[in-house]
Design an enzyme around this catalytic site. Structure first.
Site, PDB file in Angstrom:
ATOM      1  N   ASP A   1       0.831  -1.206   0.000  1.00  0.00           N
ATOM      2  CA  ASP A   1       0.000   0.000   0.000  1.00  0.00           C
ATOM      3  C   ASP A   1       0.867   1.259   0.000  1.00  0.00           C
ATOM      4  O   ASP A   1       2.070   1.209   0.285  1.00  0.00           O
ATOM      5  CB  ASP A   1      -0.908  -0.032   1.244  1.00  0.00           C
ATOM      6  CG  ASP A   1      -2.246   0.653   1.010  1.00  0.00           C
ATOM      7  OD1 ASP A   1      -2.340   1.501   0.108  1.00  0.00           O
ATOM      8  OD2 ASP A   1      -3.197   0.334   1.750  1.00  0.00           O
TER       9      ASP A   1
ATOM     10  N   ASP B   1     -11.155   1.897  -2.786  1.00  0.00           N
ATOM     11  CA  ASP B   1     -11.675   1.609  -1.448  1.00  0.00           C
ATOM     12  C   ASP B   1     -13.197   1.657  -1.427  1.00  0.00           C
ATOM     13  O   ASP B   1     -13.815   1.392  -0.406  1.00  0.00           O
ATOM     14  CB  ASP B   1     -11.125   2.616  -0.432  1.00  0.00           C
ATOM     15  CG  ASP B   1      -9.709   2.272   0.005  1.00  0.00           C
ATOM     16  OD1 ASP B   1      -9.268   1.136  -0.247  1.00  0.00           O
ATOM     17  OD2 ASP B   1      -9.042   3.134   0.601  1.00  0.00           O
TER      18      ASP B   1
HETATM   19  C1  GLA Z   1      -5.813   1.803   2.284  1.00  0.00           C
HETATM   20  C2  GLA Z   1      -6.248   0.615   1.428  1.00  0.00           C
HETATM   21  C3  GLA Z   1      -7.254  -0.213   2.211  1.00  0.00           C
HETATM   22  C4  GLA Z   1      -6.646  -0.653   3.510  1.00  0.00           C
HETATM   23  C5  GLA Z   1      -6.160   0.539   4.313  1.00  0.00           C
HETATM   24  C6  GLA Z   1      -5.408   0.096   5.527  1.00  0.00           C
HETATM   25  O1  GLA Z   1      -6.837   2.709   2.438  1.00  0.00           O
HETATM   26  O2  GLA Z   1      -6.778   1.038   0.210  1.00  0.00           O
HETATM   27  O3  GLA Z   1      -7.662  -1.325   1.441  1.00  0.00           O
HETATM   28  O4  GLA Z   1      -5.568  -1.524   3.244  1.00  0.00           O
HETATM   29  O5  GLA Z   1      -5.313   1.363   3.530  1.00  0.00           O
HETATM   30  O6  GLA Z   1      -4.949   1.148   6.286  1.00  0.00           O
END
Ligand code: GLA
Length: 703
Positions: free
Chosen positions: A458, A527
């Protein structure tokens, strides 16, 4: 024959269905000649354009004609020089202050599907090499450039783009592009270009979810299924720029490359810089044809091109930062019983991570949550027959972390400015080799210590105060060197751990591009996991990248009044995953989930490796077909009905006209020609007796 010289100074790159012509015109300029359908005879291709005199841009009769001509003809790699006001690919500053770059042709080296053109500055020690590669089967042309300082004083590159793409002169073009924001990525916009410049870019350090480095140009009439489209992208995971320009002479050109905003690169004596690649193509098969061309190429160049992607479970939306051994075991038990193949523990597992305020940087298991480390959980997951996957965000650091306390200077910052956090975090300066080496070592140890089969990588913030104190480099190289650093860390880990499947993520789809897809097998595209919103996000994503790279989870987000069928069908259009609270699903829901997962495993070769055809892409009615040889699957979605009596029709695509096929729910076999010419009325909403948010999955079989 992908490449052949038409005569001594014209080179024709050909692919299965397209051709691209460049060469030296009568003035000795490297110009563009043709890009479109492949023509039957060599004589069909046009002569190369030369300039025509126009006041303020050239003087036909005098010696300055050469320098003015560049404004008037489509140059392959225009520089800022002479009497020229259209966008250049290259702008330099030499050590003596001269900022005018005159490139002279040296030689061309055609070799199989590659063409290399060597250029050199008229006076200064700068060599520019243009690289072309024809990808025949995908009907794509790949271009990039290398710059070399052959002298003994530095040269500053103020702009260095990868390519200038020219479409045939004449009509008014329409630009299609993808824009968005967090939780609403990859929305398609279309606009007619008028004289002037339409510029899209990222200034965020990542590719960004605001705009994607992808474009399509058409004459305003192309559809999903037909019409001429010129399209392309930049394979780069950082600041990029795209400039679609219509000159005062109605010539349309599109430049693409590293963003020159806040950019400078000092090319020291003996140094070389290679730009990212731009990949582009022409198709007569509309936006669908453009997408399929890119899909084929991307699929072939993924780290694990042939592996079917597994059905995964991800903990994020259920346990958030509160992961611990007990709740992950419980989720894993439920996931395994549903047929999930890979269990991924998301954020929250590492030292001091109880919220987004602390922990990033300290990548060892939190002793309170995992008193015996990760091994017992991984063993449990493996014992259930599933792979184990883990979330990391290695480029980041929370000020509240051991790493930051030890190395505050590793964060990107300006010493005299407050370090602005975003999500309470700062960005490690991956332009620095010591930071890269630290991360390689740390992550290598993590991957070596445990059987981790999947990593979600990420990157959850954009840059601010882009300082690189005490560097000996030009500090504005940071934007590009950071990305090269990410590629180095990721690439080294991939080499050392070739079995690991990698997922790219940046707060959803904030770092989605063909560059990251050389390292990541799949992308977490948004997300936003609420199924109705995902239809447009997925459709936009699928304009660039294939379904085998598009992870999509079934969750509980915004699920009222959505059926589990609708949610599953939306996610089954990509790499199916689950992210809902399956502990709370009742027996009927679990049975349904199990059945959907079983079906997905049967159709996954079609979705992940087949060709994609959008049959309907609308405000309320969507249908997409995946076809792999004689087998196909059609997904259809109705979000709401506007007109109660309107039949929802779709025409199948991509079939062999003379072969015969059956479509689930329809009597008898019909020829491919029949299915493709006569629209079928989809029984959407009928079995459930309700129309809103209804969906179908229909299998198509060759008999
Ligand atoms: C980002 C990702 C999510 C999750 C969060 C965790 O927003 O897109 O899927 O992994 O971080 O903090």
């Amino acid at each position: 024959m992908p490449l052949h010289p038409l005569d001594s100074d014209r080179w024709l790159l050909t692919t299965d269905h397209t051709a691209y012509l460049l060469g030296l015109n009568a003035d000795g300029r490297l110009v563009h000649g043709y890009w479109g359908p492949r023509l039957p005879y060599d004589d069909d291709y046009p002569a190369l354009p030369t300039y025509s005199h126009y006041p303020f841009n050239s003087d036909a009769a005098d010696e300055y004609a050469f320098t003015g001509a560049g404004h008037l003809v489509p140059e392959e790699y225009p520089t800022y020089e002479g009497v020229k006001y259209t966008e250049p690919c290259l702008k330099t500053a030499f050590a003596d202050g001269v900022r005018d770059t005159v490139l002279h042709f040296q030689r061309a080296a055609p070799d199989g599907e590659r063409l290399t053109i060597y250029l050199a500055e008229a006076v200064y020690p700068l060599r520019v090499t243009l690289h072309y590669r024809a990808h025949s089967a995908h009907d794509l042309i790949e271009r990039w450039a290398t710059l070399e300082n052959t002298g003994d004083t530095p040269i500053t590159l103020e702009r260095v783009w990868s390519a200038m793409w020219h479409v045939p002169a004449g009509p008014r073009y329409r630009l299609s592009h993808l824009h968005g924001r967090w939780k609403n990525e990859f929305q398609r916009a279309q606009e007619t270009l008028h004289p002037g410049i339409k510029r899209l870019e990222s200034r965020r350090l990542t590719t960004s979810s605001s705009h994607s480095p992808w474009f399509a140009l058409d004459e305003g009439q192309a559809t999903e299924t037909g019409g001429a489209v010129w399209f392309g992208l930049l394979a780069w995971s950082g600041n990029w720029a795209l400039s679609a320009e219509v000159t005062e002479f109605y010539r349309t050109q599109l430049g693409i490359g590293l963003n020159d905003w806040d950019f400078a690169w000092r090319l020291d004596p003996g140094e070389t810089l290679t730009t990212p690649a731009s990949l582009a193509g022409y198709t007569a098969a509309g936006f669908g044809g453009a997408a399929r061309a890119l899909h084929g190429y991307i699929r072939e160049h993924l780290p694990h091109p042939e592996h079917p992607r597994k059905v995964l479970y991800n903990s994020w939306e259920v346990t958030g930062f509160d992961v611990n051994e007990a709740n992950q075991r419980a989720l894993a038990d439920q996931a395994a019983a549903l047929g999930v193949e890979c269990f991924v523990m998301d954020d929250g597992w590492f030292h001091g991570r109880h919220s987004d305020r602390a922990g990033l940087g300290d990548w060892w298991p939190d002793a309170g949550k995992f008193p015996h480390g990760l091994a017992p959980l991984i063993e449990h997951v493996n014992g259930l027959g599933m792979d184990f996957g883990l979330w990391i965000e290695p480029e980041m650091v929370n000020p509240d972390s051991d790493l930051y306390r030890a190395h505050p200077d590793w964060a990107i910052h300006f010493p005299t400015r407050e370090r602005t956090t975003s999500r309470h975090q700062l960005i490690l300066n991956l332009a620095r080799q010591d930071v890269q080496d630290y991360l390689i070592d740390l992550l290598d140890k993590l991957l070596s210590a445990h059987p981790i089969a999947f990593i979600k990588w990420d990157m959850n913030r954009n840059a601010s105060q882009p300082g690189w104190p005490d560097t000996e480099r030009e500090p504005r190289e940071l934007w590009a060197r950071y990305v090269l650093g990410v590629y180095r860390v990721w690439g080294t880990l991939r080499e050392r751990h070739p079995g690991v499947i990698w997922q790219g993520c940046s707060g959803g789809g904030g770092r989605t591009d063909a560059g990251i897809l050389r390292h990541a097998d799949q992308i977490w595209i948004s997300d936003n996991t609420a199924a109705p919103g995902r239809l447009a996000i997925q459709a936009g994503y699928s304009q660039m990248f294939p379904a085998c790279t598009m992870e999509a989870w079934v969750t509980d987000m915004g699920h009222e009044p959505l059926s589990l069928d609708f949610r599953f069908h939306v996610s089954m259009c990509g790499v199916l995953g689950l992210g809902g609270d399956i502990r709370a699903w009742d027996e009927a829901e679990r049975d349904a989930a199990r059945a959907h997962i079983t079906t997905y495993k049967q159709i996954r070769p079609l979705v992940q490796f087949g060709e994609q055809y959008w049959l309907a892409k609308g405000d309320y009615f969507w249908a997409v077909q995946y076809q792999h040889g004689g087998q196909g699957v059609v997904f259809a979605f109705l979000t709401h009905r506007i007109d109660p009596v309107e039949p929802l029709r779709a025409r199948l695509q991509g079939l062999d006209p003379t072969a015969r096929y059956t479509l689930e729910g329809f009597d008898g076999a019909r020829s491919g020609a029949a299915w493709m010419s006569g629209a079928v009325q989809l029984p959407l909403g009928e079995p459930q007796g309700k129309t809103n948010f209804s969906s179908l999955l229909l299998r198509l079989t060759q008999v």
